[in-house]
Design an enzyme around this catalytic site. Structure first.
Site, PDB file in Angstrom:
ATOM      1  N   SER A 254     -19.011   2.189 -23.543  1.00  0.00           N
ATOM      2  CA  SER A 254     -19.086   2.568 -22.136  1.00  0.00           C
ATOM      3  C   SER A 254     -18.327   3.875 -21.938  1.00  0.00           C
ATOM      4  CB  SER A 254     -18.478   1.477 -21.262  1.00  0.00           C
ATOM      5  OG  SER A 254     -17.075   1.494 -21.430  1.00  0.00           O
ATOM      6  N   LYS A 255     -18.347   4.359 -20.708  1.00  0.00           N
ATOM      7  CA  LYS A 255     -17.690   5.636 -20.376  1.00  0.00           C
ATOM      8  C   LYS A 255     -16.238   5.677 -20.816  1.00  0.00           C
ATOM      9  CE  LYS A 255     -20.039   8.068 -16.780  1.00  0.00           C
ATOM     10  NZ  LYS A 255     -20.399   8.096 -15.407  1.00  0.00           N
ATOM     11  N   ARG A 256     -15.631   4.506 -20.826  1.00  0.00           N
ATOM     12  CA  ARG A 256     -14.246   4.393 -21.253  1.00  0.00           C
ATOM     13  C   ARG A 256     -14.030   4.995 -22.642  1.00  0.00           C
ATOM     14  NH1 ARG A 256     -11.980  -0.016 -22.917  1.00  0.00           N
ATOM     15  NH2 ARG A 256     -13.913  -1.182 -22.983  1.00  0.00           N
TER      16      ARG A 256
END
Ligand code: GLU
Length: 491
Positions: A254-256
């Site tokens: 994910s963007k994380r």
């Protein structure tokens, strides 16, 4: 493969093109190209509320950038179009009508409030979520009353109450789902748009898709789809669910974990051929040792048998390494051409435009070994373009040196270099290398001081090559400035 391979990439234009989706596109494309089949792009744009206007272009641009050309779909047409689900609504209505007529579907009039209360109740009683089939059991009178009230119904599928659906996934083997765990899914929403499930099944059938290669997250949808195929009397395609992609901490990517949109990778200066190679290895492998695989090699060797069930880990370090390897393999003209847009964009505004291409061609070989991305290049070479070298005077003083010995080293270098009539690498080498000994310094000490003086950096491309490209005049000016800087420096 005896029957014609027809595979599709079916993105929903609800956001940026996630690398996970693009990996799905790539595997479909490789499978089609390997088998001489067709790669189709179909836009699943039936979720009106989640549609994002810019998403479609971003997805298609991403595919084009990677060279994943499609045989049918947006912009190219094809015999099975239209390729936008929003333009195929009559087909879904027809299928839903057929299921209603056959008694395999029913109209559901439940309000959003009732469904919300139902879900809350299920959560409270720790029951599995899912529609409670209230409308499945309405009698004629009740149904007429709801109709008379003018409620716009949805159409739901009558999932068999018992039994099970099993299928042979080409990657996972036999997969079995009990019907008691599948609720009566919505086929047609009250706005007249189909759900993903109905549209997906109707289109895969209508477009004669032979193999569905999609992410593992859709595995649990497949029994629902198979029930629909059966009810509609369609032959189902083969299914292959691709393993998940995890971040380095083994959580779903994910963007994380950094960039997840393929367009960001382009902007950060990754080469499309490196990206294709890297993405191909997220869940597929040739063997347990080969990392660098050309596009042709990938097409020739791609097979579903070598797709793993184990989740793939997106390793940014590996991507950087691979991109660096692809950058090193470019010839200088190509490297220059690819880096140019990044130089235009990121070199300081006061550097004259258009950029001096012949000068740049001389610089590029000096950084080709070190650049991991094209976007790093401007920063690596900016000192070739500006006389504003912001560095601390203290950096001119190498290990076990002091201000005085550094000044002496630079003055001796200046004098030596001033006497050179030719400023090429061998001349620089033969004049500066022996100087270290003569003034009682190690070559590392002397070169380090000169390096900072001419580049402003402690780490830079090879020194003599750099000075040769900068030329005698600019190199000497920079050394002169460094001497002044040291003289003004305290201590
Ligand atoms: N529209 C779905 C998606 O966005 C397609 C899933 C499938 O391939 O069936 O991923």
């Amino acid at each position: 493969m005896s029957e014609m391979v027809r595979v599709r990439f079916a993105p929903s234009p609800t956001g940026y093109p996630h690398v996970g989706n693009i990996r799905t596109a790539l595997f479909n494309w490789l499978f089609a190209r390997h088998n001489g089949g067709a790669f189709i792009v179909r836009i699943e744009d039936t979720d009106v509320a989640r549609r994002v206007d810019t998403a479609l272009d971003a997805i298609l641009d991403g595919l084009k950038w990677l060279g994943l050309d499609w045989d049918e779909g947006p912009g190219v047409g094809g015999a099975y179009g239209p390729y936008f689900q929003s333009q195929r609504l009559p087909l879904y209505h027809e299928a839903a009508e057929q299921l209603l007529r056959q008694g395999d579907a029913y109209k559901c009039y439940c309000s959003a409030e009732r469904l919300k209360a139902m879900r809350e109740e299920q959560a409270r009683c720790k029951q599995p979520p899912g529609y409670d089939r209230y409308c499945r059991w309405l009698n004629e009178d009740e149904r007429s009353r709801k109709e008379a009230e003018g409620i716009k119904p949805v159409i739901r599928f009558k999932t068999p109450l018992d039994g099970k659906t099993s299928f042979e996934d080409l990657i996972w083997g036999e997969v079995v789902f009990e019907h008691c765990n599948i609720d009566d899914l919505v086929l047609l929403k009250s706005d007249g748009y189909p759900t993903y499930h109905l549209a997906n099944v109707v289109d895969d059938h209508q477009m004669e898709i032979s193999h569905v290669l999609r992410a593992e997250e859709w595995l649990s949808s497949t029994p629902r789809h198979l029930l629909l195929y059966r009810a509609l009397n369609f032959d189902p395609p083969y299914f292959a669910h691709l393993p998940m992609i995890l971040g380095s901490d083994r959580a779903k990517l994910s963007k994380r974990h950094g960039s997840v949109s393929i367009t960001e990778y382009r902007e950060q200066g990754y080469l499309p051929e490196a990206m294709v190679n890297f993405l191909a290895l997220l869940g597929w492998s040739l063997d347990d040792k080969t990392d660098i695989l050309s596009r042709d090699k990938l097409i020739n060797s791609f097979s579903l048998e070598r797709i793993s069930r184990t989740a793939a880990v997106f390793n940014h370090d590996k991507l950087n390494w691979m991109n660096g390897a692809y950058i090193r393999s470019l010839d200088i003209d190509n490297f220059t051409k690819r880096a140019l847009p990044f130089l235009e964009k990121y070199l300081p505004a006061d550097v004259e435009r258009p950029l001096p291409i012949d000068y740049i061609r001389k610089i590029m070989p000096l950084v080709q070994e070190r650049a991991r991305t094209l976007a790093e290049v401007p920063e690596l070479i900016v000192f070739f373009f500006t006389e504003r070298l912001d560095y601390e005077a203290g950096n001119l003083i190498g290990k076990k040196m002091d201000r005085a010995s550094s000044i002496r080293a630079l003055e001796a270098s200046k004098e030596r270099l001033g006497g050179l009539s030719c400023f090429d690498v061998p001349s620089l080498e033969s004049s500066i290398r022996p100087l270290a000994d003569e003034i009682g310094l190690k070559t590392g000490q002397l070169f380090g001081t000169i390096r900072v003086a001419v580049t402003g950096r402690t780490v830079a491309p090879p020194l003599f090559e750099t000075m040769s490209v900068l030329g005698k005049e600019r190199s000497l000016e920079r050394i002169e400035k460094a001497i002044e800087k040291l003289k003004a420096h305290e201590g």
